[in-house]
Write a protein that holds these residues in place. Structure first.
Motif, PDB file in Angstrom:
ATOM      1  N   ASP A  74       4.271  -6.307   3.402  1.00 10.63           N
ATOM      2  CA  ASP A  74       5.251  -5.947   2.642  1.00 10.63           C
ATOM      3  C   ASP A  74       5.303  -6.969   1.537  1.00 10.63           C
ATOM      4  OD1 ASP A  74       7.755  -5.403   1.579  1.00 10.63           O
ATOM      5  OD2 ASP A  74       8.865  -5.377   3.200  1.00 10.63           O
ATOM      6  N   GLN A  75       4.576  -6.976   0.266  1.00 10.80           N
ATOM      7  CA  GLN A  75       4.336  -8.016  -0.510  1.00 10.80           C
ATOM      8  C   GLN A  75       5.185  -8.067  -1.575  1.00 10.80           C
ATOM      9  OE1 GLN A  75      -0.512  -7.678   0.325  1.00 10.80           O
ATOM     10  NE2 GLN A  75       0.271  -6.564  -1.357  1.00 10.80           N
ATOM     11  N   PRO A  76       5.707  -9.036  -2.112  1.00 11.34           N
ATOM     12  CA  PRO A  76       6.482  -9.255  -3.201  1.00 11.34           C
ATOM     13  C   PRO A  76       5.865  -9.151  -4.403  1.00 11.34           C
ATOM     14  CG  PRO A  76       6.004 -11.494  -2.367  1.00 11.34           C
ATOM     15  CD  PRO A  76       5.273 -10.659  -1.502  1.00 11.34           C
ATOM     16  N   GLN A  77       4.743  -8.679  -4.443  1.00 16.03           N
ATOM     17  CA  GLN A  77       4.053  -8.578  -5.897  1.00 16.03           C
ATOM     18  C   GLN A  77       3.331  -7.364  -5.806  1.00 16.03           C
ATOM     19  OE1 GLN A  77       3.311 -10.990  -3.742  1.00 16.03           O
ATOM     20  NE2 GLN A  77       1.162 -10.730  -3.306  1.00 16.03           N
ATOM     21  N   HIS A  78       2.885  -6.553  -7.028  1.00 10.81           N
ATOM     22  CA  HIS A  78       2.185  -5.484  -6.940  1.00 10.81           C
ATOM     23  C   HIS A  78       0.694  -5.588  -6.408  1.00 10.81           C
ATOM     24  CE1 HIS A  78       5.411  -3.402  -8.771  1.00 10.81           C
ATOM     25  NE2 HIS A  78       5.327  -4.308  -9.693  1.00 10.81           N
ATOM     26  N   HIS A 128      -9.670   3.527  -6.632  1.00 14.14           N
ATOM     27  CA  HIS A 128      -8.818   2.456  -6.747  1.00 14.14           C
ATOM     28  C   HIS A 128      -7.479   3.012  -6.706  1.00 14.14           C
ATOM     29  CE1 HIS A 128      -7.833   3.305 -11.042  1.00 14.14           C
ATOM     30  NE2 HIS A 128      -9.413   3.502 -11.078  1.00 14.14           N
ATOM     31  N   LEU A 129      -6.271   2.110  -6.408  1.00 12.58           N
ATOM     32  CA  LEU A 129      -4.924   2.466  -6.497  1.00 12.58           C
ATOM     33  C   LEU A 129      -4.183   1.299  -6.568  1.00 12.58           C
ATOM     34  CD1 LEU A 129      -3.135   2.974  -3.297  1.00 12.58           C
ATOM     35  CD2 LEU A 129      -5.475   2.566  -2.848  1.00 12.58           C
ATOM     36  N   THR A 130      -2.907   1.485  -7.203  1.00 15.31           N
ATOM     37  CA  THR A 130      -1.970   0.482  -7.235  1.00 15.31           C
ATOM     38  C   THR A 130      -0.975   0.606  -5.941  1.00 15.31           C
ATOM     39  OG1 THR A 130      -2.224   0.557  -9.675  1.00 15.31           O
ATOM     40  CG2 THR A 130      -0.143  -0.428  -8.690  1.00 15.31           C
ATOM     41  N   ILE A 131      -0.585  -0.454  -5.479  1.00 16.60           N
ATOM     42  CA  ILE A 131       0.519  -0.455  -4.474  1.00 16.60           C
ATOM     43  C   ILE A 131       1.493  -1.342  -4.931  1.00 16.60           C
ATOM     44  CG2 ILE A 131       0.884  -1.131  -1.931  1.00 16.60           C
ATOM     45  CD1 ILE A 131      -2.191  -0.992  -1.509  1.00 16.60           C
ATOM     46  N   PRO A 132       2.818  -0.573  -5.024  1.00 17.95           N
ATOM     47  CA  PRO A 132       4.192  -1.321  -5.574  1.00 17.95           C
ATOM     48  C   PRO A 132       4.584  -2.359  -4.734  1.00 17.95           C
ATOM     49  CG  PRO A 132       4.139   1.066  -5.767  1.00 17.95           C
ATOM     50  CD  PRO A 132       3.020   0.726  -4.912  1.00 17.95           C
ATOM     51  N   ALA A 133       5.006  -3.223  -5.288  1.00 19.23           N
ATOM     52  CA  ALA A 133       5.612  -4.228  -4.432  1.00 19.23           C
ATOM     53  C   ALA A 133       6.741  -3.916  -3.473  1.00 19.23           C
ATOM     54  CB  ALA A 133       6.425  -5.388  -5.568  1.00 19.23           C
ATOM     55  N   HIS A 134       6.562  -4.387  -2.500  1.00 15.91           N
ATOM     56  CA  HIS A 134       7.584  -3.862  -1.172  1.00 15.91           C
ATOM     57  C   HIS A 134       7.257  -2.482  -0.809  1.00 15.91           C
ATOM     58  CE1 HIS A 134       9.716  -7.757  -1.183  1.00 15.91           C
ATOM     59  NE2 HIS A 134       9.765  -7.448  -2.579  1.00 15.91           N
ATOM     60  N   CYS A 135       6.130  -2.042  -0.991  1.00 12.27           N
ATOM     61  CA  CYS A 135       5.333  -0.659  -0.358  1.00 12.27           C
ATOM     62  C   CYS A 135       4.839  -1.223   0.871  1.00 12.27           C
ATOM     63  CB  CYS A 135       4.628   0.208  -1.417  1.00 12.27           C
ATOM     64  SG  CYS A 135       4.151   1.721  -0.637  1.00 12.27           S
ATOM     65  N   ARG A 136       5.387  -0.683   1.769  1.00 14.29           N
ATOM     66  CA  ARG A 136       4.745  -1.346   3.267  1.00 14.29           C
ATOM     67  C   ARG A 136       3.361  -0.344   3.417  1.00 14.29           C
ATOM     68  NH1 ARG A 136       7.732  -3.416   7.572  1.00 14.29           N
ATOM     69  NH2 ARG A 136       7.309  -1.478   8.816  1.00 14.29           N
ATOM     70  N   HIS A 137       2.318  -1.277   3.762  1.00 15.28           N
ATOM     71  CA  HIS A 137       1.003  -0.514   3.868  1.00 15.28           C
ATOM     72  C   HIS A 137       0.049  -1.331   4.854  1.00 15.28           C
ATOM     73  CE1 HIS A 137       0.382  -3.750   0.778  1.00 15.28           C
ATOM     74  NE2 HIS A 137      -0.831  -3.556   1.012  1.00 15.28           N
ATOM     75  N   ARG A 138      -0.962  -0.685   5.395  1.00 15.77           N
ATOM     76  CA  ARG A 138      -1.789  -1.307   6.218  1.00 15.77           C
ATOM     77  C   ARG A 138      -3.121  -0.760   5.878  1.00 15.77           C
ATOM     78  NH1 ARG A 138      -2.924   1.107  10.909  1.00 15.77           N
ATOM     79  NH2 ARG A 138      -3.468  -1.009  11.918  1.00 15.77           N
ATOM     80  N   VAL A 139      -4.263  -1.778   6.397  1.00 17.33           N
ATOM     81  CA  VAL A 139      -5.767  -0.958   6.135  1.00 17.33           C
ATOM     82  C   VAL A 139      -5.888  -0.407   7.742  1.00 17.33           C
ATOM     83  CG1 VAL A 139      -8.089  -1.492   6.062  1.00 17.33           C
ATOM     84  CG2 VAL A 139      -6.735  -2.928   4.961  1.00 17.33           C
ATOM     85  N   ALA A 140      -5.864   1.041   7.708  1.00 17.37           N
ATOM     86  CA  ALA A 140      -5.999   1.848   8.908  1.00 17.37           C
ATOM     87  C   ALA A 140      -7.285   1.893   9.451  1.00 17.37           C
ATOM     88  CB  ALA A 140      -5.459   3.194   8.512  1.00 17.37           C
ATOM     89  N   TRP A 141      -8.185   1.773   8.695  1.00 17.81           N
ATOM     90  CA  TRP A 141      -9.838   1.790   8.919  1.00 17.81           C
ATOM     91  C   TRP A 141     -10.528   1.525   7.795  1.00 17.81           C
ATOM     92  CZ3 TRP A 141     -13.873   4.670   6.747  1.00 17.81           C
ATOM     93  CH2 TRP A 141     -14.904   4.927   7.495  1.00 17.81           C
ATOM     94  N   THR A 142     -11.777   0.602   8.444  1.00 19.42           N
ATOM     95  CA  THR A 142     -12.971   0.459   7.246  1.00 19.42           C
ATOM     96  C   THR A 142     -14.279   0.885   8.061  1.00 19.42           C
ATOM     97  OG1 THR A 142     -13.317  -2.036   7.813  1.00 19.42           O
ATOM     98  CG2 THR A 142     -11.636  -1.382   5.914  1.00 19.42           C
TER      99      THR A 142
END
Length: 106
Positions: A46-50, A77-91
């Protein structure tokens, strides 16, 4: 000085590897190296920056708190907006996944 994003990638990865390539007050550019890694199940970013992220090699899946998932391959590629909760599910476990991430002020 010229550096290469594909050079000196760690071989033995107990966890994802992060290298800050450039940093200022408003922007951080980093190289991320993964091999079969994911965020902890309870570990949402949950990052304060994009964040703009691109996969240069390998494969990954980003999961969002909304339940959406995005699969990424080379060039995606993709842009993740600030405070958009995300995680790496798999690599991909059988190959190195190389990311380039740009974090910039909201």
């Amino acid at each position: 000085m010229i550096r290469n994003l594909y050079a000196a990638m760690p071989e033995d990865l107990d966890e994802e590897h992060f290298d800050a390539l450039a940093r200022s007050e408003d922007v951080t550019i980093e190289r991320i190296v993964s091999r079969g890694h994911s965020s902890p199940a309870s570990g949402w970013y949950d990052q304060p920056q994009h964040e703009w992220v691109v996969v240069l090699q390998g494969e990954a899946v980003i999961a969002f708190d909304s339940g959406d998932e995005v699969a990424l391959g080379p060039g995606d590629h993709l842009t993740i907006p600030a405070h958009c909760r995300h995680r790496v599910a798999w690599t991909a476990p059988e190959q190195t996944t190389l990311w380039l991430a740009v974090h910039y002020r909201a």
